[in-house]
Design a protein around this motif. Structure first.
Motif, PDB file in Angstrom:
ATOM      1  N   CYS A   6     -18.483  16.696   4.792  1.00 21.44           N
ATOM      2  CA  CYS A   6     -18.379  15.103   2.838  1.00 21.44           C
ATOM      3  C   CYS A   6     -18.746  14.692   2.603  1.00 21.44           C
ATOM      4  CB  CYS A   6     -17.082  15.673   2.721  1.00 21.44           C
ATOM      5  SG  CYS A   6     -16.406  17.093   3.168  1.00 21.44           S
ATOM      6  N   GLY A   7     -19.939  14.249   1.520  1.00 19.38           N
ATOM      7  CA  GLY A   7     -20.030  12.753   1.811  1.00 19.38           C
ATOM      8  C   GLY A   7     -19.914  12.432   0.091  1.00 19.38           C
ATOM      9  N   MET A   8     -21.022  10.753   0.152  1.00 20.03           N
ATOM     10  CA  MET A   8     -20.089  10.326  -0.993  1.00 20.03           C
ATOM     11  C   MET A   8     -21.200  10.708  -2.472  1.00 20.03           C
ATOM     12  SD  MET A   8     -17.780   8.633  -1.818  1.00 20.03           S
ATOM     13  CE  MET A   8     -18.482   7.340  -3.397  1.00 20.03           C
ATOM     14  N   SER A   9     -22.491  11.366  -1.426  1.00 23.17           N
ATOM     15  CA  SER A   9     -23.229  12.432  -2.389  1.00 23.17           C
ATOM     16  C   SER A   9     -22.964  13.644  -3.338  1.00 23.17           C
ATOM     17  CB  SER A   9     -24.684  11.995  -1.332  1.00 23.17           C
ATOM     18  OG  SER A   9     -24.360  13.378  -1.166  1.00 23.17           O
ATOM     19  N   MET A  10     -21.710  13.843  -3.584  1.00 22.00           N
ATOM     20  CA  MET A  10     -21.401  14.828  -3.910  1.00 22.00           C
ATOM     21  C   MET A  10     -20.880  14.118  -5.532  1.00 22.00           C
ATOM     22  SD  MET A  10     -17.197  15.703  -2.648  1.00 22.00           S
ATOM     23  CE  MET A  10     -16.458  16.228  -3.716  1.00 22.00           C
ATOM     24  N   PHE A  11     -21.222  12.715  -5.844  1.00 22.77           N
ATOM     25  CA  PHE A  11     -20.828  12.630  -6.478  1.00 22.77           C
ATOM     26  C   PHE A  11     -21.918  11.755  -7.091  1.00 22.77           C
ATOM     27  CE2 PHE A  11     -17.289  11.657  -4.256  1.00 22.77           C
ATOM     28  CZ  PHE A  11     -16.096  12.301  -5.125  1.00 22.77           C
ATOM     29  N   ALA A  42     -21.532  -5.766  -3.760  1.00 19.46           N
ATOM     30  CA  ALA A  42     -19.929  -4.917  -3.296  1.00 19.46           C
ATOM     31  C   ALA A  42     -20.340  -3.894  -2.489  1.00 19.46           C
ATOM     32  CB  ALA A  42     -19.297  -4.817  -4.823  1.00 19.46           C
ATOM     33  N   TRP A  43     -19.137  -3.177  -2.234  1.00 21.84           N
ATOM     34  CA  TRP A  43     -19.487  -2.943  -0.884  1.00 21.84           C
ATOM     35  C   TRP A  43     -20.043  -1.516  -1.413  1.00 21.84           C
ATOM     36  CZ3 TRP A  43     -16.618   1.574  -1.680  1.00 21.84           C
ATOM     37  CH2 TRP A  43     -15.416   1.436  -1.346  1.00 21.84           C
ATOM     38  N   GLY A  44     -19.030  -1.130  -2.726  1.00 28.89           N
ATOM     39  CA  GLY A  44     -19.281   0.197  -3.940  1.00 28.89           C
ATOM     40  C   GLY A  44     -20.951   0.360  -4.338  1.00 28.89           C
ATOM     41  N   LYS A  50     -27.520   3.843  -1.102  1.00 32.60           N
ATOM     42  CA  LYS A  50     -27.192   4.030   0.650  1.00 32.60           C
ATOM     43  C   LYS A  50     -27.053   6.439  -0.315  1.00 32.60           C
ATOM     44  CE  LYS A  50     -24.053   4.773   3.749  1.00 32.60           C
ATOM     45  NZ  LYS A  50     -23.539   4.192   4.787  1.00 32.60           N
ATOM     46  N   ASN A  51     -26.659   5.884  -0.852  1.00 30.97           N
ATOM     47  CA  ASN A  51     -26.363   7.928  -0.801  1.00 30.97           C
ATOM     48  C   ASN A  51     -26.777   8.363  -2.523  1.00 30.97           C
ATOM     49  OD1 ASN A  51     -24.362   8.756   1.086  1.00 30.97           O
ATOM     50  ND2 ASN A  51     -23.055   6.954   0.702  1.00 30.97           N
ATOM     51  N   GLY A  52     -27.265   7.423  -3.153  1.00 38.67           N
ATOM     52  CA  GLY A  52     -28.485   7.697  -4.189  1.00 38.67           C
ATOM     53  C   GLY A  52     -27.277   8.500  -5.538  1.00 38.67           C
ATOM     54  N   ASN A  53     -26.325   8.062  -5.749  1.00 37.95           N
ATOM     55  CA  ASN A  53     -26.365   7.546  -7.140  1.00 37.95           C
ATOM     56  C   ASN A  53     -25.676   6.436  -7.542  1.00 37.95           C
ATOM     57  OD1 ASN A  53     -23.798   6.828  -5.223  1.00 37.95           O
ATOM     58  ND2 ASN A  53     -22.989   8.915  -5.034  1.00 37.95           N
ATOM     59  N   GLU A  54     -24.533   6.830  -8.343  1.00 33.71           N
ATOM     60  CA  GLU A  54     -24.318   4.768  -9.191  1.00 33.71           C
ATOM     61  C   GLU A  54     -22.410   4.915  -9.215  1.00 33.71           C
ATOM     62  OE1 GLU A  54     -25.983   5.511 -13.056  1.00 33.71           O
ATOM     63  OE2 GLU A  54     -28.053   5.361 -12.668  1.00 33.71           O
ATOM     64  N   CYS A  55     -22.703   3.450  -8.773  1.00 37.08           N
ATOM     65  CA  CYS A  55     -21.477   2.683  -9.075  1.00 37.08           C
ATOM     66  C   CYS A  55     -21.051   1.766  -9.267  1.00 37.08           C
ATOM     67  CB  CYS A  55     -20.997   1.989  -7.317  1.00 37.08           C
ATOM     68  SG  CYS A  55     -19.302   1.814  -7.021  1.00 37.08           S
TER      69      CYS A  55
END
Length: 220
Positions: A6-11, A42-44, A50-55
């Motif tokens: 499970c990784g953050m790229s799910m978002f 910022a770490w987010g 790195k995960n190809g999404n937006e924070c």
């Protein structure tokens, strides 16, 4: 057990709510007057690239859950922006003066009341989103200064039914960020925030594994 898949790229879009350590607050020199905030560091934000999404980073130096309610970089901006799929709520560093007790759940001048309102408003604004409570220290913290905020963070998480994670559960975070060249002036350097971004992937995977049922209801 469940494999770590499970990784953050799910978002696609997620957010971090917090204070200086969540905002990319950096001391490039020894004096506090030189400190700068760069939310792109910022770490987010680093983790998102790195995960190809937006924070979205709703954080600034000195923020508390109480000030988050009214500051233009806090809850007003969050509620004005489009809903995100995950909100990481990270408070407790700066609010040791008036944490309150569970009896203060409706008193927004306390951490109990303010954090409860933040989470309630997030759930109203983004009812399909997930929430993770994030704290700096591991469970069983011995520092009395941070024990009350941690107990508050856990209480609100339990009240609203979302999981919590702790930076202090990561040996890499503890060994390399504190007492190392990755931290300067009491805050991470750019390298330190990059380290936190990498550590967050492990903390998130652990959080999912420990709270599988909660994340199983996520549909985007």
């Amino acid at each position: 057990g469940i494999p770590r898949c499970c990784g953050m790229s799910m978002f696609e879009h997620w957010a971090v709510c917090g204070a200086s350590r969540d905002a990319g607050y950096i001391y490039p020199q020894a004096d506090s007057a030189s400190a700068v905030t760069n939310r792109n560091l910022a770490w987010g934000a680093i983790n998102a690239r790195k995960n190809g999404n937006e924070c979205s980073v709703y954080a600034w130096a000195g923020a508390t859950s109480v000030s988050f309610l009214t500051n233009t970089n806090g809850l007003p901006k969050l509620l004005n922006d489009s809903p995100k799929q995950l909100y990481v709520v990270s408070f407790g560093y700066n609010e040791t003066d008036k944490v309150g007790t569970p009896a203060d759940i409706n008193d927004t001048t306390t951490m109990y009341g303010a954090l409860n309102k933040i989470v309630t408003d997030i759930k109203t604004h983004a009812p399909q989103s997930l929430i993770i409570g994030l704290f700096r220290f591991a469970d069983g913290i011995s520092d009395e200064q941070y024990r009350a905020p941690w107990e508050c963070a856990k209480y609100i998480a339990n009240l609203h039914g979302y999981p919590v994670a702790n930076w202090g559960d990561s040996k890499v975070h503890n060994d390399w960020l504190f007492g190392s060249d990755h931290r300067y002036g009491g805050h991470p350097t750019a390298q330190g925030y990059s380290l936190m971004a990498n550590v967050w992937d492990d903390l998130f995977a652990d959080c999912v594994e420990r709270n599988w049922e909660y994340f199983s209801h996520y549909v985007g």
